[in-house]
Design a protein around this motif. Structure first.
Motif, PDB file in Angstrom:
ATOM      1  N   GLY A  80       8.427 -48.683  20.395  1.00 54.22           N
ATOM      2  CA  GLY A  80       8.540 -47.877  21.609  1.00 54.22           C
ATOM      3  C   GLY A  80       7.846 -48.526  22.790  1.00 54.22           C
ATOM      4  O   GLY A  80       8.361 -48.519  23.918  1.00 54.22           O
ATOM      5  N   MET A  81       6.659 -49.106  22.545  1.00 57.36           N
ATOM      6  CA  MET A  81       5.940 -49.783  23.640  1.00 57.36           C
ATOM      7  C   MET A  81       6.726 -50.984  24.152  1.00 57.36           C
ATOM      8  O   MET A  81       6.843 -51.191  25.365  1.00 57.36           O
ATOM      9  N   GLY A  82       7.249 -51.759  23.223  1.00 57.32           N
ATOM     10  CA  GLY A  82       8.019 -52.931  23.634  1.00 57.32           C
ATOM     11  C   GLY A  82       9.270 -52.547  24.408  1.00 57.32           C
ATOM     12  O   GLY A  82       9.585 -53.141  25.452  1.00 57.32           O
ATOM     13  N   ALA A  83       9.986 -51.560  23.911  1.00 52.65           N
ATOM     14  CA  ALA A  83      11.209 -51.131  24.584  1.00 52.65           C
ATOM     15  C   ALA A  83      10.884 -50.525  25.948  1.00 52.65           C
ATOM     16  O   ALA A  83      11.573 -50.800  26.940  1.00 52.65           O
ATOM     17  N   LEU A 115      13.383 -42.989  17.552  1.00 48.93           N
ATOM     18  CA  LEU A 115      14.451 -43.625  16.778  1.00 48.93           C
ATOM     19  C   LEU A 115      13.897 -44.545  15.692  1.00 48.93           C
ATOM     20  O   LEU A 115      14.368 -44.534  14.554  1.00 48.93           O
ATOM     21  N   MET A 116      12.882 -45.338  16.036  1.00 50.56           N
ATOM     22  CA  MET A 116      12.322 -46.256  15.060  1.00 50.56           C
ATOM     23  C   MET A 116      11.635 -45.507  13.927  1.00 50.56           C
ATOM     24  O   MET A 116      11.727 -45.902  12.762  1.00 50.56           O
ATOM     25  N   CYS A 120      12.815 -45.800  10.081  1.00 50.37           N
ATOM     26  CA  CYS A 120      11.865 -46.232   9.057  1.00 50.37           C
ATOM     27  C   CYS A 120      11.771 -45.187   7.942  1.00 50.37           C
ATOM     28  O   CYS A 120      11.736 -45.542   6.763  1.00 50.37           O
ATOM     29  N   GLN A 121      11.731 -43.916   8.312  1.00 49.98           N
ATOM     30  CA  GLN A 121      11.664 -42.865   7.297  1.00 49.98           C
ATOM     31  C   GLN A 121      12.917 -42.881   6.420  1.00 49.98           C
ATOM     32  O   GLN A 121      12.844 -42.677   5.210  1.00 49.98           O
TER      33      GLN A 121
END
Length: 163
Positions: A80-83, A115-116, A120-121
């Motif tokens: 999320g931080m990168g996006a 979303l990530m 992942c879940q």
């Protein structure tokens, strides 16, 4: 075709029960789960209504200190931080106002993290299901092998008894 015989009220009549010739209106309870005593709590009391302050009191600082240690959270936050940084930076470079670029950054961070985390879940769930299947297959093969060994031992014993 014949009328429905389950129909208790003839057409045109009101939906009231006749009691000794006097119409009695039907009363439906507000909650179908209410007990005859008038409460939905089996202990006899009413449940306390939850408020925002009760919710805030239930959250402590310790809950936030270890959030990054939970499965999938760290990866989700980093993605999320990168996006957010990428989308916000591009919006800023392309001439959007700072406020607009910041809004896009925060929105992208939230959406990307969500979303990530869900992705992942889902991967973890599928991996767990695959491992359960693998354990079942291994148990089944072990049982089959055990039966095969027992049958071969029984055949050897039988052959030994015949000699």
């Amino acid at each position: 075709m014949a009328d429905d015989t389950r129909q208790s009220n003839p057409p045109g009549s009101s939906n009231k029960i006749q009691s000794y010739g006097v119409p009695v209106p039907q009363v439906t309870p507000e909650n179908a789960n209410v007990l005859p005593g008038g409460s939905s709590n089996t202990a006899g009391g009413k449940a306390k209504e939850a408020s925002i302050f009760d919710a805030l009191r239930s959250v402590s600082l310790e809950d936030f200190k270890g959030v990054h240690k939970k499965p999938c959270v760290r990866d989700a936050l980093m993605t999320g931080m990168g996006a957010g940084f990428g989308i916000g930076g591009v919006r800023s470079i392309l001439g959007a106002t700072i406020l607009s670029a910041c809004n896009w950054t925060v929105g992208t961070f939230c959406f990307g993290s969500f979303l990530m985390y869900e992705y992942c879940q889902r991967k973890r769930y599928l991996e767990m299901q695959g491992m359960k299947r693998a354990v079942e297959v291994m148990d089944r093969k072990q049982t089959e092998k055990q039966l095969q060994v027992e049958s071969s031992k029984a055949a050897r014993r039988k052959a030994k008894e015949e000699n």
